[in-house]
Motif scaffolding. Structure first.
Motif, mmCIF file in Angstrom:
data_model
loop_
_atom_site.group_PDB
_atom_site.id
_atom_site.type_symbol
_atom_site.label_atom_id
_atom_site.label_comp_id
_atom_site.label_asym_id
_atom_site.label_seq_id
_atom_site.Cartn_x
_atom_site.Cartn_y
_atom_site.Cartn_z
ATOM 1 N N LEU A 56 0.834 -1.202 0.000
ATOM 2 C CA LEU A 56 0.000 0.000 0.000
ATOM 3 C C LEU A 56 0.873 1.258 0.000
ATOM 4 N N ASN A 57 1.926 1.256 0.819
ATOM 5 C CA ASN A 57 2.876 2.374 0.792
ATOM 6 C C ASN A 57 3.390 2.579 -0.627
ATOM 7 N N GLY A 58 3.699 1.464 -1.285
ATOM 8 C CA GLY A 58 4.260 1.516 -2.625
ATOM 9 C C GLY A 58 3.283 2.068 -3.642
ATOM 10 N N VAL A 59 2.017 1.698 -3.503
ATOM 11 C CA VAL A 59 1.013 2.181 -4.458
ATOM 12 C C VAL A 59 0.840 3.695 -4.313
ATOM 13 N N ALA A 60 0.825 4.177 -3.060
ATOM 14 C CA ALA A 60 0.691 5.627 -2.851
ATOM 15 C C ALA A 60 1.882 6.363 -3.464
ATOM 16 N N LEU A 61 3.072 5.822 -3.237
ATOM 17 C CA LEU A 61 4.280 6.416 -3.812
ATOM 18 C C LEU A 61 4.227 6.345 -5.339
ATOM 19 N N GLY A 62 3.721 5.213 -5.833
ATOM 20 C CA GLY A 62 3.638 4.991 -7.270
ATOM 21 C C GLY A 62 2.731 5.999 -7.963
ATOM 22 N N PHE A 63 1.585 6.310 -7.363
ATOM 23 C CA PHE A 63 0.677 7.277 -7.987
ATOM 24 C C PHE A 63 1.305 8.668 -8.043
ATOM 25 N N HIS A 64 2.119 8.950 -7.049
ATOM 26 C CA HIS A 64 2.860 10.204 -7.047
ATOM 27 C C HIS A 64 3.772 10.259 -8.276
ATOM 28 N N TYR A 65 4.485 9.164 -8.552
ATOM 29 C CA TYR A 65 5.350 9.123 -9.736
ATOM 30 C C TYR A 65 4.530 9.191 -11.021
ATOM 31 N N VAL A 66 3.383 8.494 -11.018
ATOM 32 C CA VAL A 66 2.561 8.464 -12.232
ATOM 33 C C VAL A 66 2.133 9.884 -12.597
ATOM 34 N N LEU A 67 1.673 10.641 -11.583
ATOM 35 C CA LEU A 67 1.185 11.999 -11.860
ATOM 36 C C LEU A 67 2.277 12.872 -12.477
ATOM 37 N N ILE A 68 3.509 12.724 -11.989
ATOM 38 C CA ILE A 68 4.588 13.533 -12.575
ATOM 39 C C ILE A 68 4.937 13.015 -13.966
ATOM 40 N N LEU A 115 4.898 0.305 -10.496
ATOM 41 C CA LEU A 115 5.937 -0.708 -10.302
ATOM 42 C C LEU A 115 7.115 -0.128 -9.518
ATOM 43 N N LEU A 116 7.553 1.059 -9.915
ATOM 44 C CA LEU A 116 8.695 1.672 -9.245
ATOM 45 C C LEU A 116 8.364 1.959 -7.778
ATOM 46 N N GLY A 117 7.169 2.491 -7.537
ATOM 47 C CA GLY A 117 6.752 2.787 -6.159
ATOM 48 C C GLY A 117 6.798 1.536 -5.301
ATOM 49 N N VAL A 118 6.232 0.443 -5.813
ATOM 50 C CA VAL A 118 6.168 -0.798 -5.039
ATOM 51 C C VAL A 118 7.573 -1.368 -4.814
ATOM 52 N N VAL A 119 8.384 -1.363 -5.878
ATOM 53 C CA VAL A 119 9.744 -1.907 -5.735
ATOM 54 C C VAL A 119 10.535 -1.114 -4.698
ATOM 55 N N GLU A 120 10.406 0.223 -4.740
ATOM 56 C CA GLU A 120 11.134 1.050 -3.764
ATOM 57 C C GLU A 120 10.676 0.762 -2.342
ATOM 58 N N SER A 121 9.366 0.643 -2.159
ATOM 59 C CA SER A 121 8.826 0.381 -0.828
ATOM 60 C C SER A 121 9.315 -0.951 -0.285
ATOM 61 N N LEU A 122 9.243 -1.967 -1.126
ATOM 62 C CA LEU A 122 9.673 -3.286 -0.677
ATOM 63 C C LEU A 122 11.165 -3.290 -0.385
ATOM 64 N N GLY A 123 11.932 -2.634 -1.239
ATOM 65 C CA GLY A 123 13.374 -2.568 -1.035
ATOM 66 C C GLY A 123 13.705 -1.918 0.295
ATOM 67 N N ASP A 124 13.005 -0.827 0.580
ATOM 68 C CA ASP A 124 13.229 -0.094 1.818
ATOM 69 C C ASP A 124 12.838 -0.920 3.035
ATOM 70 N N GLY A 125 11.739 -1.608 2.926
ATOM 71 C CA GLY A 125 11.180 -2.290 4.079
ATOM 72 C C GLY A 125 11.848 -3.613 4.390
ATOM 73 N N PHE A 126 12.294 -4.333 3.357
ATOM 74 C CA PHE A 126 12.747 -5.698 3.610
ATOM 75 C C PHE A 126 14.238 -5.916 3.495
ATOM 76 N N MET A 127 14.921 -5.001 2.817
ATOM 77 C CA MET A 127 16.351 -5.235 2.650
ATOM 78 C C MET A 127 17.137 -4.200 3.434
ATOM 79 N N THR A 128 18.058 -4.659 4.259
ATOM 80 C CA THR A 128 18.947 -3.719 4.924
ATOM 81 C C THR A 128 20.319 -3.838 4.290
ATOM 82 N N ASP A 129 21.111 -2.819 4.505
ATOM 83 C CA ASP A 129 22.476 -2.820 3.994
ATOM 84 C C ASP A 129 22.527 -3.141 2.507
#
Lengths: 293, 384
Positions: A7-19, A247-261
């Motif tokens: 859900l975080n990713g979708v919100a971020l994604g719509f932000h990218y879509v609009l731009i 896609l970018l929004g979701v990938v960024e969110s997942l990357g941030d949330g699940f991968m450290t270092d």
């Protein structure tokens, strides 16, 4: 937690879509990489701030005001920075766009300082909407998603149902043929810039409210990421842009949330995707013809 | 017609660029004669960190003006020569070379960030010019010799202090950490982690973030899942304000802890009511009742129409330490460096300042919290 991250990713994604929509429309019509688009996004947020703070406009009117100001700035950039160069080498117009964005960013830094400032009170108070026990979303993020969907709907209707929209599509297919058919190409281009810029302004304003922060450099990174989204989706393809942005929004969110270092940071993910797409499928996910790079 | 208009536009563009360019050039360069002592200042006056640099310069200028008003140093007036480093190491190097070679300053106030400060430190040592670092915290800056001292404690001290406070005073056991991925964040967090674990607490999750990040919702979702009882944010006010806001939105109820990067009115402005109860370490507070602080706050507010913060206090102290050294031994650079090193219990706006053998300051760490939208003093303690 996965659902929350999505859900975080979708919100971020719509932000990218609009731009990114503005970028892709401009590319569709003019085959031009509009590098000053991130600045328009910033100008939208500042225009809304000025509208609320100095002109005492209610929020909805300030949003419209921001769209109009951005639309005018977008059209002026086309008129003064791109149109005189139409027909020259594409790199020339690209550089012109880069120059305009540096110029405007610095003008805003001189006028408003480079500091971030809070977005003025809009009457919208942030509240938390609980969807399930573990999944929540703030109302401001929901507005970004709603605004994304509404703008997409309006854009679709405009392009499919109005004469001007069909003219834009015609120009996107072949600008010379369109002009031979009696379409006023300059008007089509101006309208394209206006629409794209107004959409960027919506994104800028909503993001400014969501983060309660605006600064003259706020458009730099989102502008570049929007460019990645456009390439990912296929240059000029609106459908591709929507998919690419989400896609970018979701990938960024997942990357941030699940991968450290991570070896690369969150912002680099977009550019890694860009490189991969250019290597594997240069036309993007929905692109029709392969561009020679 | 078209061509003419383009020409006009180009002219406008040129003029505007010229104007924005000029805004960046340095200000203080009034005529100097044999009766003035020149002290150099450098730091960011343009670029993204310009606000901090400007605060620092203003405070150093105030220190110089106060000393001049009180008769100067041995009858001579002091002049502050300022140079802009744009927040960039290479520009800082140019600025410092100009200050040393053409302005012939006798001492330097370092109002720059860690990156530029670290780059110029060896040059300054080599030229044997005494320099006092106002607020840059990178450990290497003071390592090169006897000419560079620092009036702010390094990151290690702050990390240690917060670990002590969180574990011993607040009884927190499971701490989550978000740190900015630069020297500042890494050094403070490193010391915090060691000390917290020594005291029996656990760091349940740690995530780095970048300067300029705005969306922390994914990081905070991960933090929420780790269920900490305190969240330590090592970063500056822009990101910190976004984090407190988004932590509330994500439903994280943990106690928020922070560092001196929070200590700016901007934190309250950007974070609004979400900042309530967040507690951080710093080196200065305006409600300190000591005379020196009250006079500083009064004069600064009168001159600049805004309250001084930690950055201003640090820079004021850095300048004052140099001026105090000059009062004792004059302008001989070697003597001056020695006098600065021997500073002991000097009443600064940020506490009693003493330099250790490692050229680092020994002074109390101050804990502040936010109540009703205002900074409130909690307590202070000396760590070393």
């Amino acid at each position: 937690m996965l659902a929350q991250q999505l859900l975080n990713g979708v919100a971020l994604g719509f932000h990218y879509v609009l731009i990114a929509l503005g970028l892709t429309m401009v590319y569709g019509v003019l085959r031009l990489l509009h590098f000053a688009h991130g600045v328009i996004y910033m100008i939208g947020a500042f225009a809304a701030m000025i509208g609320i703070l100095y002109l005492q406009l209610p929020f909805a009117v300030a949003l419209l005001f921001a769209m109009v100001v951005s639309g005018i700035v977008g059209m002026s950039i086309e008129r003064f920075a791109y149109r005189p160069l139409r027909g020259t080498h594409p790199i020339t117009t690209l550089i012109s766009g880069v120059g305009i964005s540096i110029f405007l960013e610095n003008v805003f830094q001189v006028m408003f300082t480079s500091d971030s400032r809070a977005f003025p009170e809009t009457g919208i108070t942030t509240s938390i909407i609980t969807l399930t026990e573990s999944i929540t979303i703030t109302n401001t993020k929901l507005y970004i998603i709603i605004a994304g969907v509404v703008c997409l709907g309006l854009l679709y209707g405009f392009l499919k149902l109005t004469k001007l929209g069909i003219a834009i599509q015609a120009a996107a297919q072949d600008i010379r043929a369109a002009s031979l058919m009696g379409i006023n190409v300059n008007r089509v281009v101006a309208v394209t810039f206006m629409l794209g810029s107004a959409l960027a302004a919506v994104a800028g304003v909503l993001v400014a409210i969501n983060f309660n922060s605006i600064s003259p450099t706020m458009g730099a990174l989102p502008g570049l990421k929007a460019f990645c989204v456009v390439v990912l989706g296929g240059l000029g393809s609106i459908r591709g842009t929507i998919v690419g942005g989400l896609l970018l929004g979701v990938v960024e969110s997942l990357g941030d949330g699940f991968m450290t270092d991570l070896v690369i940071d969150k912002d680099a993910i977009a550019f890694v995707i860009l490189i991969l797409i250019l290597l594997i499928r240069p036309s993007g996910l929905f692109g029709k013809h392969i561009e020679k790079v | 017609m078209l061509k003419k208009r383009n020409g006009l536009f180009a002219a406008f563009l040129g003029v505007a660029l010229l104007v924005s360019g000029c805004a960046g050039s340095n200000s203080a360069s009034s005529s100097a004669d044999a009766n003035t002592i020149k002290v150099g200042w450098f730091g960011p006056l343009t670029g993204p960190t310009a606000t901090d640099g400007t605060l620092s310069r203003d405070a150093a200028l105030l220190a110089v003006e106060q000393v001049n008003a009180a008769g100067g140093i041995g009858g001579k007036q002091v002049q502050l020569v300022t140079e802009d480093d744009q927040g960039k190491p290479e520009e800082a190097l140019k600025a410092v070379q100009k200050l040393i070679n053409s302005d012939k300053v006798v001492a330097l106030v370092n109002g720059a960030y860690s990156g530029p400060a670290k780059t110029v430190a060896p040059k300054v040592q080599e030229a044997k010019i005494p320099m006092v670092v106002a607020y840059a915290v990178h450990p290497d800056i003071t390592k090169g010799g006897d000419y560079v001292n620092r009036v702010i404690y390094t990151g290690d001290i702050q990390g240690k202090a917060m670990a002590d406070y969180a574990v011993n005073d607040l009884k927190k056991k499971n701490i989550a950490v978000l740190y900015v991925n630069i020297d500042y964040g890494k050094s403070i967090y490193g010391a915090f982690k060691i000390e917290a674990e020594k005291l029996g607490a656990k760091v349940v999750i740690d995530k780095p973030f970048k300067m300029g990040d705005k969306d922390f919702s994914s990081l905070l979702t991960a933090i929420k899942a780790a269920n900490p009882d305190a969240l330590y944010v090592v970063g500056y006010y822009n990101e910190a304000a976004a984090i407190v806001q988004q932590a509330k939105e994500a439903g994280i109820g943990a106690q928020l802890l922070g560092v001196d990067g929070f200590d700016s009115p901007k934190y309250l402005e950007l974070g609004k009511s979400n900042t309530e109860d967040s507690t951080f370490t710093t080196s200065f507070y305006t409600s300190d009742q000591r005379d020196i602080v009250q006079k500083f706050v009064k004069d600064y507010t009168a001159k600049y129409k805004s309250e001084p913060g930690m950055l201003a206090s640090q820079s004021y102290d850095a300048a004052m330490v140099i001026l105090e050294g000059m009062k004792k031994v004059g302008t001989d650079k070697e003597q001056l460096a020695k006098a600065i090193n021997e500073t002991k219990d000097f009443e600064g706006t940020s506490g009693k300042i003493t330099f250790g053998a490692d050229h680092e300051v020994i002074k109390p760490v101050i804990f502040m919290t936010i109540k009703d939208g205002k900074f409130r003093f909690v307590h202070s303690k000396v760590y070393n």
